[in-house]
Design a protein around this motif. Structure first.
Motif, mmCIF file in Angstrom:
data_model
loop_
_atom_site.group_PDB
_atom_site.id
_atom_site.type_symbol
_atom_site.label_atom_id
_atom_site.label_comp_id
_atom_site.label_asym_id
_atom_site.label_seq_id
_atom_site.Cartn_x
_atom_site.Cartn_y
_atom_site.Cartn_z
ATOM 1 N N GLY A 1 1.183 -1.717 -0.244
ATOM 2 C CA GLY A 1 -0.046 0.176 0.376
ATOM 3 C C GLY A 1 0.913 1.475 0.031
ATOM 4 O O GLY A 1 0.213 2.444 -0.935
ATOM 5 N N ARG A 2 2.175 1.338 0.574
ATOM 6 C CA ARG A 2 2.653 2.440 0.345
ATOM 7 C C ARG A 2 3.646 2.183 -0.815
ATOM 8 O O ARG A 2 3.641 3.617 -1.157
ATOM 9 C CB ARG A 2 4.023 1.866 2.395
ATOM 10 C CG ARG A 2 4.650 3.268 1.932
ATOM 11 C CD ARG A 2 5.967 2.417 2.243
ATOM 12 N NE ARG A 2 6.853 1.679 2.082
ATOM 13 C CZ ARG A 2 6.996 0.791 2.748
ATOM 14 N NH1 ARG A 2 7.783 0.968 4.052
ATOM 15 N NH2 ARG A 2 7.821 -0.265 1.652
ATOM 16 N N ASP A 3 3.830 1.875 -1.191
ATOM 17 C CA ASP A 3 4.779 1.986 -2.298
ATOM 18 C C ASP A 3 3.640 2.238 -3.815
ATOM 19 O O ASP A 3 3.979 3.579 -4.130
ATOM 20 C CB ASP A 3 5.630 0.612 -2.980
ATOM 21 C CG ASP A 3 6.402 0.446 -1.961
ATOM 22 O OD1 ASP A 3 7.030 1.372 -1.308
ATOM 23 O OD2 ASP A 3 6.750 -0.746 -1.918
ATOM 24 N N MET A 4 2.547 1.725 -3.490
ATOM 25 C CA MET A 4 1.756 2.017 -4.293
ATOM 26 C C MET A 4 0.705 3.495 -4.207
ATOM 27 O O MET A 4 0.565 3.942 -5.362
ATOM 28 C CB MET A 4 0.893 0.995 -4.586
ATOM 29 C CG MET A 4 1.079 -0.919 -5.609
ATOM 30 S SD MET A 4 1.686 -0.486 -7.158
ATOM 31 C CE MET A 4 3.325 -0.168 -7.092
ATOM 32 N N GLY A 5 1.239 3.505 -3.435
ATOM 33 C CA GLY A 5 0.140 5.170 -2.961
ATOM 34 C C GLY A 5 1.332 6.209 -3.377
ATOM 35 O O GLY A 5 1.026 7.420 -3.590
ATOM 36 N N PHE A 6 2.723 6.258 -3.133
ATOM 37 C CA PHE A 6 3.920 7.499 -3.440
ATOM 38 C C PHE A 6 3.177 7.127 -5.625
ATOM 39 O O PHE A 6 3.302 8.144 -6.053
ATOM 40 C CB PHE A 6 5.087 6.427 -3.701
ATOM 41 C CG PHE A 6 5.477 6.876 -2.465
ATOM 42 C CD1 PHE A 6 6.404 7.988 -2.030
ATOM 43 C CD2 PHE A 6 5.852 6.008 -1.354
ATOM 44 C CE1 PHE A 6 7.004 8.540 -1.494
ATOM 45 C CE2 PHE A 6 6.757 6.178 -0.169
ATOM 46 C CZ PHE A 6 6.663 7.948 -0.485
ATOM 47 N N ALA A 7 3.358 5.794 -6.306
ATOM 48 C CA ALA A 7 3.320 6.017 -7.363
ATOM 49 C C ALA A 7 1.300 6.621 -7.906
ATOM 50 O O ALA A 7 1.925 7.454 -8.760
ATOM 51 C CB ALA A 7 2.813 4.464 -8.221
ATOM 52 N N ALA A 8 0.831 6.237 -7.085
ATOM 53 C CA ALA A 8 -0.635 6.570 -7.140
ATOM 54 C C ALA A 8 -0.707 8.189 -7.180
ATOM 55 O O ALA A 8 -1.731 9.311 -7.697
ATOM 56 C CB ALA A 8 -1.762 6.547 -6.264
ATOM 57 N N ALA A 9 0.191 8.320 -5.927
ATOM 58 C CA ALA A 9 -0.074 9.623 -5.363
ATOM 59 C C ALA A 9 0.896 11.112 -6.782
ATOM 60 O O ALA A 9 0.624 11.794 -7.689
ATOM 61 C CB ALA A 9 0.944 10.743 -4.168
ATOM 62 N N GLY A 10 2.161 10.372 -7.633
ATOM 63 C CA GLY A 10 3.506 10.586 -8.306
ATOM 64 C C GLY A 10 2.280 11.055 -9.886
ATOM 65 O O GLY A 10 1.965 11.744 -10.434
ATOM 66 N N LEU A 11 1.119 9.981 -9.768
ATOM 67 C CA LEU A 11 0.443 10.111 -10.976
ATOM 68 C C LEU A 11 -0.332 11.186 -10.879
ATOM 69 O O LEU A 11 -0.953 11.724 -12.300
ATOM 70 C CB LEU A 11 -0.792 8.882 -11.693
ATOM 71 C CG LEU A 11 -1.124 8.527 -12.485
ATOM 72 C CD1 LEU A 11 -0.614 9.378 -14.001
ATOM 73 C CD2 LEU A 11 -1.874 7.755 -12.558
#
Length: 278
Positions: free
Chosen positions: A248-258
């Motif tokens: 969740g943390r790593d995918m959260g970073f990706a989602a925040a960047g997008l």
């Protein structure tokens, strides 16, 4: 010698850059008013005269989209400003999505040096493309800043979260034997320890984990550890359980960047649309 093309009033107003639009608005000639004037008798001549009087440049130059204005002269572009903004920011969004998709398989291969090199190239291309390719429109600086921050955050989430996401979906959880650690020396200093594990199917693989697991092992010790591993050997195993992968943390970073890139594109399009309406 052929004469330079003379823009019609409608073509000129559609192609004006933001510098000209602001100058005309300050003089009391917003785009709606100028469009109405263009419909009257001698409308083209009147609009051209007003643009020439209240802008600092001649009409032919005011329709050029340049950045920086004094360094990169480009041919006149009669495409409406809002269309140019939408087109350019759509390309930025597609580029960022393609960059994330490209980094995904590279992180799975485990080639850290290659992945880092590709990420740096993508960031440089993205930076040049965003800065040099964006039309001079309202909100441009804010949008560019958001896009510059967005792609690094997106790629950070993909690089760190890619292997864990793969293992979460296709990996297996089991108990393996951590049986060794190695220390390599560079310039007389010991590097971080590297753990190896023997998996239930007999594979011996490097363990992708934090240093705590390795530091707890002695040079000749071997002890069982929980791991999540890929039976097809495509991704290195990680210590812990599927529930503790931190996906969740790593995918959260990706989602925040997008989200930052989408917000940048939205900011540019909305503000350019307001400017086009006068």
């Amino acid at each position: 010698m052929s004469e330079k093309k003379r823009y019609s009033a409608d073509e000129l107003l559609e192609a004006l850059n933001v510098k000209a639009i602001r100058a005309l608005r300050r003089a009391g000639f917003g785009l709606p008013r100028l469009r109405e004037m263009a419909k009257g008798e001698d409308g083209d001549d009147r609009v051209h005269a007003i643009v020439a009087e209240f802008t600092t440049d001649d009409p032919q130059r005011m329709v050029r989209t340049t950045w920086p204005p004094d360094r990169l002269p480009r041919p006149a572009d009669s495409t409406p400003l809002i269309r140019r903004v939408v087109r350019r920011w759509t390309l930025v969004l597609l580029f960022d999505l393609a960059a994330g998709a490209l980094c995904w398989p590279m992180t799975l291969s485990g080639s850290r040096a290659t992945t880092l090199a590709v990420v740096l190239v993508l960031l440089m291309v993205h930076g040049v493309f965003v800065v040099r390719g964006m039309p001079d429109a309202p909100g441009r600086r804010t949008a560019v800043a958001l896009a510059w921050a967005g792609l690094p955050v997106l790629l950070l989430g993909v690089v760190y979260g890619g292997p864990r996401a793969y293992l979460y979906v296709w990996g297996r959880q089991a108990t393996a034997t951590a049986y060794s650690q190695t220390w390599t020396h560079a310039g007389g200093a010991a590097s971080s320890p590297t753990c190896y594990v023997r998996l239930p199917d007999g594979q011996v693989r490097e363990l992708l984990t934090d240093d705590h697991t390795c530091a707890d092992l002695g040079g000749s010790d071997a002890r069982p550890v929980l791991v999540v591993y890929d039976p097809s050997e495509g991704v290195l195993p990680v210590s812990g359980t599927k529930a503790g992968l931190g996906l969740g943390r790593d995918m959260g970073f990706a989602a925040a960047g997008l989200l930052l890139v989408v917000l940048a594109a939205g900011t540019a399009v909305v503000r350019a649309g307001r400017a086009a309406r006068g």
